[in-house]
Design an enzyme around this catalytic site. Structure first.
Site, short mmCIF file in Angstrom:
data_model
loop_
_atom_site.label_atom_id
_atom_site.label_comp_id
_atom_site.label_asym_id
_atom_site.label_seq_id
_atom_site.Cartn_x
_atom_site.Cartn_y
_atom_site.Cartn_z
CG ASP A 24 27.45 1.16 -13.75
OD1 ASP A 24 27.14 1.49 -14.92
OD2 ASP A 24 27.07 1.81 -12.75
CG ASN A 72 20.62 -0.70 -19.14
OD1 ASN A 72 21.29 -1.69 -18.86
ND2 ASN A 72 20.68 0.40 -18.39
#
Ligand code: IPE
Ligand code: IPE
Ligand code: MG
Length: 244
Positions: A24, A72
């Site tokens: 991330d 996502n």
């Protein structure tokens, strides 16, 4: 002892058999450099290749990376498209580059949502590497742990309905085998870059007793030394699994 990790480290290190990484921070990395978010993903993808090869080199048996979650898809179309393009580039490269690497690639997640071209590339890479007996590299793409659990439930219900098994015979081991990770051991160590203290729908079932290392470093800045440091932290943990 892992020779490569020996330098300047006091204690014997324990190498986790299975490392999982939530990669991330690509977007924030790009923002800091006044670049578009997509540039962060390009650097992130290149870093992923370095880290995967390093993990294989030091003897990690399973590496699972979170590349794209079922959530996502909510991102702007332009960002999703550029991620899909990066996946294609990576898989094409893996087909030639991985000839020399002893790495077996597996994609975890619902592949049916991808374009036909991407689905075919995934199959080709999985097929081309299936006899490699070195590290297993699981790439979690369109992966969500909740949908993985629902999928496992459906597979088991199917077996019950077809009379292969009875409800009472269902065990944790059987359930585990219906996960995308099938026969693989659960992750020993989960690393999250980008500093967030959450799982974001990653390996909910498999992480019951995983050790966590959360780092403030953004994924494109994550270095092989950070793997060494995470392994050192892991080696100092006292894993009790509910015992004493
Ligand atoms: C991780 O980086 C990559 C994906 C989720 C595909 P992010 O894109 O989430 O980066 P941040 O968290 O916005 O910085
Ligand atoms: C988790 O990161 C997914 C990947 C790294 C692929 P996200 O950026 O999607 O997670 P949240 O939104 O911060 O929880
Ligand atoms: Mg993020």
């Amino acid at each position: 002892m892992i020779p490569i990790l020996k330098k300047n480290r006091k204690k014997e290190l324990i190498l986790p058999k299975h490392i999982a990484i939530i990669m991330d921070g690509n977007g924030r990395w790009a923002k800091k450099k006044a670049l578009p978010r997509t540039a962060g993903h390009t650097f992130g993808a290149s870093n992923f290749k370095t880290i995967a090869k390093y993990c294989s080199k030091i003897g990690v048996k399973y590496l699972t990376v979170y590349a794209f979650s079922t959530e996502n898809w909510k991102r702007p179309e332009e960002e999703v498209n550029s991620l899909m393009l990066l996946f294609k580039e990576y898989l094409k490269e893996a087909l030639s580059d991985f000839q020399d690497e002893n790495i077996r690639v597996k994609v975890l997640g619902d592949k049916s949502a991808f374009s036909e071209e991407l689905q075919e590339l995934i199959l080709n890479v999985e097929e081309a590497s299936k006899n490699k007996d070195g590290m297993v590299l699981n790439i979690a793409m369109n992966y969500g742990a909740r949908s993985e659990i629902i999928r496992a439930v459906k597979l088991l219900v199917n077996e019950v309905q077809s009379g292969n098994i009875s409800i009472d015979s269902i065990t944790e081991e059987m359930f585990s085998k219906k996960m995308y990770t099938e026969d693989q051991p659960d992750p020993d160590l989960i690393i999250r870059t980008g500093g967030e203290y959450r799982l974001s729908n990653f390996l909910l079932w498999q992480s019951a007793y995983s050790e966590y290392v959360i780092l403030n470093v953004l994924w494109p800045d994550f270095k092989t030394k950070d793997i060494d440091d995470a392994i050192e932290k892991y080696s100092n943990r006292n894993r009790r699994f509910g015992g004493i």
